[in-house]
Design a protein around this motif. Structure first.
Motif, PDB file in Angstrom:
ATOM      1  N   GLY A 170     -54.412 -46.057 -56.816  1.00  0.00           N
ATOM      2  CA  GLY A 170     -55.619 -45.286 -56.601  1.00  0.00           C
ATOM      3  C   GLY A 170     -55.354 -43.850 -56.247  1.00  0.00           C
ATOM      4  O   GLY A 170     -56.278 -43.082 -56.059  1.00  0.00           O
TER       5      GLY A 170
ATOM      6  N   LYS B 201     -59.344 -44.058 -61.978  1.00  0.00           N
ATOM      7  CA  LYS B 201     -59.170 -42.828 -61.230  1.00  0.00           C
ATOM      8  C   LYS B 201     -58.934 -41.672 -62.198  1.00  0.00           C
ATOM      9  O   LYS B 201     -58.428 -41.857 -63.299  1.00  0.00           O
ATOM     10  CB  LYS B 201     -57.984 -42.939 -60.272  1.00  0.00           C
ATOM     11  CG  LYS B 201     -58.146 -43.970 -59.179  1.00  0.00           C
ATOM     12  CD  LYS B 201     -59.125 -43.536 -58.115  1.00  0.00           C
ATOM     13  CE  LYS B 201     -58.542 -42.457 -57.210  1.00  0.00           C
ATOM     14  NZ  LYS B 201     -59.408 -42.208 -56.038  1.00  0.00           N
TER      15      LYS B 201
ATOM     16  N   PHE C 232     -60.385 -50.600 -62.259  1.00  0.00           N
ATOM     17  CA  PHE C 232     -59.068 -50.007 -62.031  1.00  0.00           C
ATOM     18  C   PHE C 232     -57.932 -50.828 -62.634  1.00  0.00           C
ATOM     19  O   PHE C 232     -57.078 -51.370 -61.925  1.00  0.00           O
ATOM     20  CB  PHE C 232     -58.835 -49.790 -60.533  1.00  0.00           C
ATOM     21  CG  PHE C 232     -59.887 -48.916 -59.912  1.00  0.00           C
ATOM     22  CD1 PHE C 232     -59.862 -47.548 -60.094  1.00  0.00           C
ATOM     23  CD2 PHE C 232     -60.931 -49.468 -59.174  1.00  0.00           C
ATOM     24  CE1 PHE C 232     -60.853 -46.735 -59.546  1.00  0.00           C
ATOM     25  CE2 PHE C 232     -61.919 -48.672 -58.623  1.00  0.00           C
ATOM     26  CZ  PHE C 232     -61.871 -47.292 -58.808  1.00  0.00           C
TER      27      PHE C 232
ATOM     28  N   SER D 221     -53.747 -40.131 -57.158  1.00  0.00           N
ATOM     29  CA  SER D 221     -53.272 -39.342 -58.283  1.00  0.00           C
ATOM     30  C   SER D 221     -52.257 -38.333 -57.808  1.00  0.00           C
ATOM     31  O   SER D 221     -52.270 -37.904 -56.664  1.00  0.00           O
ATOM     32  CB  SER D 221     -54.444 -38.617 -58.961  1.00  0.00           C
ATOM     33  OG  SER D 221     -55.047 -37.733 -58.043  1.00  0.00           O
TER      34      SER D 221
ATOM     35  N   GLN E 215     -63.332 -39.533 -56.721  1.00  0.00           N
ATOM     36  CA  GLN E 215     -62.823 -38.999 -57.980  1.00  0.00           C
ATOM     37  C   GLN E 215     -62.461 -40.120 -58.950  1.00  0.00           C
ATOM     38  O   GLN E 215     -61.418 -40.081 -59.612  1.00  0.00           O
ATOM     39  CB  GLN E 215     -61.633 -38.070 -57.738  1.00  0.00           C
ATOM     40  CG  GLN E 215     -62.017 -36.784 -57.032  1.00  0.00           C
ATOM     41  CD  GLN E 215     -61.009 -35.673 -57.246  1.00  0.00           C
ATOM     42  OE1 GLN E 215     -60.052 -35.806 -57.997  1.00  0.00           O
ATOM     43  NE2 GLN E 215     -61.241 -34.552 -56.578  1.00  0.00           N
ATOM     44  N   SER E 216     -63.321 -41.116 -59.007  1.00  0.00           N
ATOM     45  CA  SER E 216     -63.183 -42.179 -59.992  1.00  0.00           C
ATOM     46  C   SER E 216     -64.298 -42.042 -61.018  1.00  0.00           C
ATOM     47  O   SER E 216     -65.315 -41.393 -60.771  1.00  0.00           O
ATOM     48  CB  SER E 216     -63.254 -43.557 -59.334  1.00  0.00           C
ATOM     49  OG  SER E 216     -62.222 -43.715 -58.389  1.00  0.00           O
TER      50      SER E 216
END
Length: 277
Positions: A33, A196, A154, A35, A246-247
Motif C-alpha cells: 500500500g 494505489k 489491491f 508507493s 491516494q487509491s
C-alpha cells in the motif's frame, strides 16, 4: 601554486557543469500500500496519474445494491467483505474468496477470526484456496445466476522476490483475472479493481491488462476513499496494514456485443485462451 590553482578551478567547473546530476532521493515504505516516489513529487500533485485526474472531475462511485450478486476475490482477513455486507444490510448475495487456506488466513491475519465470524453472521458465503487466475476456481463460486459485480481490492502476487520481478507477475495476474472474471458477469455486470497510485503500481498497467480481454472496456475511474465504497483497513498478503489514501477504483464493464452473449449465457462456454505469461 599555479598548478594547484588550475586543478582547483578545473574541479570546480566539473562539479558544477559536467558531473551527472544525482537522482532525486526517494522515500519508500514497505508494504504494497505504500508507493515509492521522488521526494515531494506526489505531495504537490504535479505528477498525479491521469486516471486520478479524471477521477477528480466530479465522478462519484454509485455504490452497491442489496440485491446484487457480488464476488470478492483476493481477500485477506475478510474485513472488506464484512464491511460490504454491513453497507448493503445483507451478505446473502456476497461470495468472498481468498487464495490462502483457512488455516493460513488465521495465522497471517490476527483479525481474520473476528471478520470471518462477522461474515457468517451476515450470510456471506466464504471460500478458500480460490485462485482468480484459474477459471475453474471462480466458476465453482457461482451459486446460480452470473455475478453483477466482481471486486478485486489491491491485487498483488504473493511470491515475487522483489519489486522489479513482481511487475510482470502482477501484469499477468491482472490479465488472467480480467479474462476469467469477465466470463462470469451478467449482461450489465461490472468489475471493480482498487489500486494505489504511484510507483510501482502504475507499472502494472491495469487498463492495458483489461484491454487484453476482448470482453471489457473501462467505464469509469473514482478516487478512494469514497462514501459509497466500504471503509476498512486493507492489508498486504503478509498482514501489514496500509491506508486507502491516494487509491483509485477502476470500473470495467462488458462491451455491448459481449453483453449480449452474457445475456444468452454464452460467455461462460467460450474456450479459454492460454494464460498470459
Amino acid at each position: 601554486i599555479i598548478f594547484s590553482t588550475l586543478c582547483g578551478v578545473f574541479l570546480l567547473v566539473y562539479d558544477v557543469t559536467l558531473r551527472p546530476f544525482p537522482r532525486m532521493p526517494t522515500r519508500c515504505s514497505p508494504g504494497r500500500g505504500r508507493s515509492c516516489s521522488p521526494q515531494g513529487e506526489r505531495e504537490n500533485g504535479e505528477s498525479m496519474q491521469p486516471a486520478l485526474k479524471r477521477a477528480r472531475l466530479g465522478r462519484r462511485f454509485l455504490g452497491f445494491r442489496p440485491d446484487e450478486r457480488i464476488l470478492v476475490v483476493g481477500e485477506s482477513d475478510f474485513e472488506f467483505s464484512a464491511r460490504l455486507a454491513e453497507m448493503v444490510s445483507t451478505g446473502s448475495g456476497i461470495t468472498a474468496t481468498a487464495l490462502k487456506s483457512h488455516a493460513e488466513c488465521l495465522k497471517t491475519f490476527s483479525e481474520a477470526k473476528h471478520w470471518l465470524k462477522r461474515c457468517q453472521d451476515l450470510g456471506v458465503a466464504v471460500a478458500f484456496w480460490v485462485d482468480c487466475e484459474v477459471y475453474e476456481d471462480l466458476l465453482q463460486c457461482r451459486r446460480g445466476p452470473d455475478f453483477d459485480t466482481v471486486v478485486f481490492t489491491f491485487p498483488e502476487v504473493e511470491d515475487a522476490e522483489d519489486i522489479p520481478s513482481g511487475v510482470p507477475m502482477n501484469q499477468r495476474l491482472l490479465a488472467n483475472f480480467f479474462f476469467n472474471a469477465s466470463r462470469l458477469l451478467a449482461a450489465s455486470g461490472r468489475i471493480l479493481v482498487t489500486l494505489k497510485q504511484g510507483w510501482p503500481f502504475e507499472e502494472w498497467k491495469v487498463c492495458l491488462a483489461a484491454a487484453l480481454c476482448p470482453f471489457l472496456r473501462l467505464a469509469s475511474v473514482h478516487p478512494v476513499p469514497d462514501d459509497a465504497f466500504p471503509t476498512y483497513q486493507p492489508r498486504t498478503c503478509t498482514g501489514t496494514p496500509f491506508d486507502l489514501d491516494q487509491s483509485v477504483l477502476y470500473c470495467f464493464e462488458l462491451r455491448p456485443s459481449h453483453a449480449e452473449l452474457a445475456a444468452e449465457g454464452k460467455l461462460t462456454i467460450l474456450p479459454a485462451p492460454p494464460p498470459h505469461r
